[in-house]
Design an enzyme around this catalytic site. Structure first.
Site, PDB file in Angstrom:
ATOM      1  N   TYR A 275       0.855  -1.180   0.000  1.00  0.00           N
ATOM      2  CA  TYR A 275       0.000   0.000   0.000  1.00  0.00           C
ATOM      3  C   TYR A 275       0.898   1.238   0.000  1.00  0.00           C
ATOM      4  CZ  TYR A 275      -3.740  -3.316   0.967  1.00  0.00           C
ATOM      5  OH  TYR A 275      -4.617  -4.361   0.888  1.00  0.00           O
TER       6      TYR A 275
ATOM      7  N   GLN B  89     -16.376 -36.964  -0.052  1.00  0.00           N
ATOM      8  CA  GLN B  89     -15.615 -36.189  -1.024  1.00  0.00           C
ATOM      9  C   GLN B  89     -14.591 -35.286  -0.346  1.00  0.00           C
ATOM     10  OE1 GLN B  89     -15.671 -36.499  -4.253  1.00  0.00           O
ATOM     11  NE2 GLN B  89     -17.728 -36.624  -5.108  1.00  0.00           N
TER      12      GLN B  89
END
EC number: 1.3.1.115
Length: 639
Positions: free
Chosen positions: A160, A410
């Site tokens: 930044y 899964q």
């Protein structure tokens, strides 16, 4: 464990903190139209304050109209002060303290597309504009006091604007704000003085800084970082909030570290700086357990510990750690899908969390039902389990019907890949949570139309998940051709030279898994290897592939398979030249994706019987787990 060090008080100037835990500033995207604070933002912070967080640091705020990235709150008008005062009042009433992160993005907000998905080329700041920005930081600090904040933080890291001045790799100015180390620090020193002069003497002043400036052509040295922080301390900074990363190189991954990085990966880097500076240190970086958080305080490596995404995944993380109930914590898995990816995706209204789909929805609460219903949940994957947990908590009677012999099938497979043990642990945690809540589960039960009729539920949620998408390739039934599931389930372990066809999310992980076991892997993808991966995951893919010596074949269509051979057509991305070839290999693994498991018949039967039905998760179409768990949460709240 009592974790005495972690829960010991700490004082910074006039601020008494009840423990050493800080919620660091993290973008939630909940600011309304950049200018308003809603009940969702307030409830989010109040929940963490009630759990016992010593200090919540509000996410970075823009200090002027431009740049004011579309997802950030502003702090430059009386209206902003009024809005933020609602937040600080609520947190104080909940027993918490609030800090605020004062920010100027420089060129970095350009990474975050605005609502129109446009980019602009940043201009060089004039000296006059630099002086204005310094004044804006001072004004922002003064407004933070008016808004009721207990502390301020100056964000001087992560590419930044302040870091752009500090870093020789980004600062190419030739005036008094560039060149020498002293000149590069000048802007930050002026900002620190402006902030300190606009807040009371007893108000703590934090500064976020990088403990390492790295992976650019030119970087700040360790000596420069130490000198800079110590000078800022002389000018009024009280606490160094040490992080790591920048937006211009691979070091981006350290800002919101994914599962590829170890828990506590930054501890020793922070401690190295702490030993050389003259003010207390707050540290961050995948610190997810009470044991690790307590240890860094106990050993004097940190004075305060930033617990960020762990508190996103479980707003009651602190309560559970304090009460010795860590086994009940919903842990962050470092997937970055709901937090980081949501921030940079303008289509996402706010952040969410794979393991805590109720994130940013705290204001809804978990209202008890006055009409308990018997709910059939078809499928015990993550979406189905989350739906069942929400329903049970609200007073309904959910029953999970699972075709296999275990829950979370899964997601368990997702935890097989290298560095993803956290995922397997979460799958096991969810299964135990279902048991802890007393939810009835019927394993090895294939639901048919007749099953639905016999069970006679009030509502049905279909969460049957997905199945393997088998491409139509001649020779795909050859003996040496296997599926991704066979590999992940441990049914086969191909060795030697292995071709992995389809290298998106699952394919790249299968490739790395096999390579980690010693196979010589060739990754083949019709588009580009790694297509579909999140930004940070893609950044890790190349070094990991290099480490494992995985060869890549992008732009490649497989035309036929036979024993020990893969026939293909490859298109060069740049020249568009097309070549045909045959790849010799010992085995081939197909990872070309998944498709929704058929459930139209079950849905139709429910509709025939007049039973309200909803299809969620992969059963409604292949999607990532973050979306699936959110759909499970929403389904549980809707009944």
């Amino acid at each position: 464990m009592s974790y005495e060090a972690l829960f010991s008080p700490f004082k910074v100037r006039g601020l008494e903190l009840k423990n050493r835990i800080v919620l660091p500033g993290m973008n939630t995207k909940m600011a309304k139209n950049k200018h308003d604070i809603g009940e969702d933002m307030i409830a989010y912070h109040v929940a963490r304050a009630k759990a016992g967080c010593a200090l919540n640091i509000f996410e970075c705020v823009a200090l002027c109209p431009a740049p004011h990235a579309y997802m950030y709150m502003g702090l430059y008008t009386d209206h902003h002060v009024e809005q933020l005062k609602k937040l600080t009042d609520a947190v104080h009433e909940a027993g918490g303290k609030m800090g605020i992160q004062l920010w100027h993005g420089g060129f970095s907000p350009q990474m975050f597309f605005d609502e129109t998905n446009t980019l602009e080329t940043p201009d060089t700041l004039t000296v006059e504009r630099i002086h204005e920005i310094v004044e804006e930081f001072g004004r922002g600090a003064r407004m933070a006091v008016q808004a009721g904040f207990d502390a301020v933080e100056f964000h001087a890291a992560h590419s930044y604007l302040p870091h752009e001045f500090l870093s020789p790799g980004m600062n190419k100015r030739t005036d008094e704000y560039g060149g020498s180390f002293e000149n590069r620090c000048r802007f930050c020193y002026e900002v620190v003085q402006a902030i300190r002069s606009n807040i009371p003497d007893d108000m703590p002043f934090f500064m976020r800084a990088d403990c390492i400036d790295e992976l650019m052509e030119q970087t700040m040295t360790e000596e420069e970082i130490v000198t800079f922080i110590n000078k800022c301390a002389e000018l009024g900074v009280d606490v160094a909030d040490l992080s790591r990363g920048n937006a211009t190189s691979f070091a981006t991954v350290y800002e919101v570290p994914p599962f590829n990085l170890a828990h506590g990966f930054n501890i020793e880097n922070i401690y190295n700086i702490k030993k050389q500076i003259n003010i207390p240190v707050m540290g961050v970086g995948r610190i997810n357990t009470g044991e690790m958080a307590n240890k860094v305080i106990e050993e004097g490596k940190f004075d305060l510990v930033g617990i960020g995404r762990a508190q996103l995944a479980d707003p009651n993380w602190i309560t559970k750690v304090r009460e010795g109930k860590e086994d009940l914590i919903r842990h962050c898995i470092g997937c970055d899908q709901g937090c980081y990816d949501a921030v940079i995706n303008p289509k996402m209204k706010h952040i969410t969390c794979t393991h805590n789909p109720g994130l940013c929805l705290e204001y809804q609460g978990m209202p008890k039902t006055d009409a308990p219903k018997k709910v059939m949940i078809v499928g015990g994957g993550m979406a189905g389990m989350i739906a069942a947990e929400v329903l049970k908590t609200r007073g309904h009677n959910p029953v999970i019907f699972e075709a296999s012999d275990k829950l979370a099938g899964q997601f368990r497979l997702a935890g097989v890949a290298p560095m993803k043990q956290d995922w397997a642990d979460v799958a096991e945690w969810e299964a135990k949570e279902v048991e802890r809540l007393g939810i009835e589960v019927r394993l090895n039960t294939e639901v048919t139309a007749e099953t639905i009729k016999e069970f006679n539920p009030d509502n049905v949620i279909i969460a049957v998940g997905s199945t393997y998408a088998l491409p139509e390739i001649p020779g795909i039934d050859s003996p040496s051709v296997y599926s991704q599931y066979q590999v992940l389930k441990g049914e086969v372990n191909p060795t030697g030279r292995v071709a992995v066809i389809g290298c998106g999310l699952v394919g790249t992980e299968v490739a790395e898994l096999l390579a980690s076991r010693g196979a010589q892997v060739i990754a083949i993808e019709r588009k580009g290897v790694g297509t579909g991966l999140s930004m940070l995951r893609r950044m890790f893919m190349n070094p990991e592939f290099k480490y494992y010596k995985i060869a890549k074949m992008s732009g490649t269509n497989v035309t036929a398979l036979e024993q020990g051979k893969v026939h293909y057509i490859m298109t060069d991305k740049k020249t568009k030249e097309v070549t045909q070839g045959v790849l010799e290999c010992d085995a081939t693994v197909i990872c070309t994706g998944i498709t929704a498991r058929p459930s139209d018949g079950l849905k139709a039967r429910c509709e025939e019987l007049g039973i309200p039905v909803e299809v969620i998760g992969d059963a409604a179409g292949a999607r990532d787990c973050t979306i699936a768990t959110r759909e499970g949460y929403d389904a549980g709240m809707a009944i």
